[in-house]
Design a protein around this motif. Structure first.
Motif, short mmCIF file in Angstrom:
data_model
loop_
_atom_site.label_atom_id
_atom_site.label_comp_id
_atom_site.label_asym_id
_atom_site.label_seq_id
_atom_site.Cartn_x
_atom_site.Cartn_y
_atom_site.Cartn_z
N ARG A 1 10.52 5.81 -12.25
CA ARG A 1 9.45 6.80 -12.12
C ARG A 1 8.10 6.20 -12.50
O ARG A 1 7.09 6.42 -11.84
N TYR B 1 4.93 5.88 -10.03
CA TYR B 1 3.66 6.52 -10.39
C TYR B 1 2.54 5.49 -10.45
O TYR B 1 1.41 5.74 -9.99
N TYR C 1 -1.38 14.52 -5.29
CA TYR C 1 -2.10 13.63 -6.21
C TYR C 1 -3.54 13.46 -5.74
O TYR C 1 -4.49 13.55 -6.54
#
Length: 257
Positions: free
Chosen positions: A155, A159, A205
């Protein structure tokens, strides 16, 4: 000119939900063709030459993968997206040769579907840009049983890629290549980590970043769009309104009152 979009799904209810959702959000951009089987999908493709195809992997007769291979053999350009469930994911790994743009993992929500198809439409009509360089550092080896640590590391890697490259014209394939995963496996891992697919996460995002930047009155909306990875202002406006319920102009006006 509208984009010709083929949806091939043998389950009637699934197909109707797919098509209704796509018409709801993208109706002004697309001409939609429905296929109930792989064979019918190939007939429509031969007759209409759609630019984007959403193919269920599990269909009677010709599977989605077989349809995609025949599309590639035709030599006609077409952005391909696959529908698949986790239990059939080993099958999706075979799809590397057909250069799928994305894998919609069942169950998916409206935003995942629309984001992936919307991005496929953009990719099939946009000029290709340089891709981001692969990440050079390799993750430490972890035992399979270290699932929590492994998931946390993956993750964080994903990210970090989004954070570093969201201002560029990136795709799921770019992220998968940079992090050294196959496209299909990357899709599975990404949804496990973030609960949505890559296209939907990236759009959210970018829109969150845009909302932050719009608080600065010195920046024009076009500058905000460019800074958040949207070279096409109309595409930015469409995505922003879909996710926030307001156009960028409307959102900025609310900030000033």
């Amino acid at each position: 000119m509208k984009c010709k979009l083929l949806v091939a799904e043998d389950e009637m209810i699934e197909r109707k939900v797919l098509c209704k959702t796509l018409q709801k959000y993208l109706g002004d951009l697309i001409l939609l063709y429905e296929a109930r089987s792989g064979r019918e999908a190939l007939e429509i493709f031969a007759r209409e030459s759609p630019q984007v195809a959403v193919l269920d992997i599990e269909m009677p007769g010709y599977t989605g993968l077989e349809v995609a291979k025949k599309i590639r053999e035709s030599g006609k350009p077409c952005g391909i997206l696959f529908l698949t469930g986790y239990d059939k994911f080993s099958y999706a790994k075979q799809a590397i040769s057909v250069r799928a743009l994305d894998y919609l993992l069942k169950p998916y929500n409206e935003q995942e579907l629309v984001s992936a198809v919307e991005d496929a439409i953009r990719q099939t009509t946009a000029q290709p840009l340089p891709r981001p360089a692969p990440v050079q550092t390799a993750p430490p080896l972890l035992r399979e049983e270290d699932e929590d640590a492994r998931t946390t590391l993956i993750r964080a890697e994903m990210y970090a890629f989004v954070e570093a490259h969201y201002q560029q014209d990136i795709s799921m394939q770019d992220a998968a290549a940079a992090l050294r995963y196959s496209d299909a496996y990357f899709c599975k891992l990404f949804k496990q980590c973030f609960k949505v697919n890559f296209s939907a996460y990236l759009n959210q995002y970018r829109v969150d970043k845009a909302c932050q930047l719009m608080q600065d009155p010195r920046l024009s909306l076009r500058e905000v769009a460019t800074a958040c990875g949207y070279a096409d202002a109309n595409y930015f406006t469409r995505v922003f309104k879909r996710l926030t319920g307001q156009t960028p102009s409307e959102y900025r006006n609310t900030l000033m009152h």
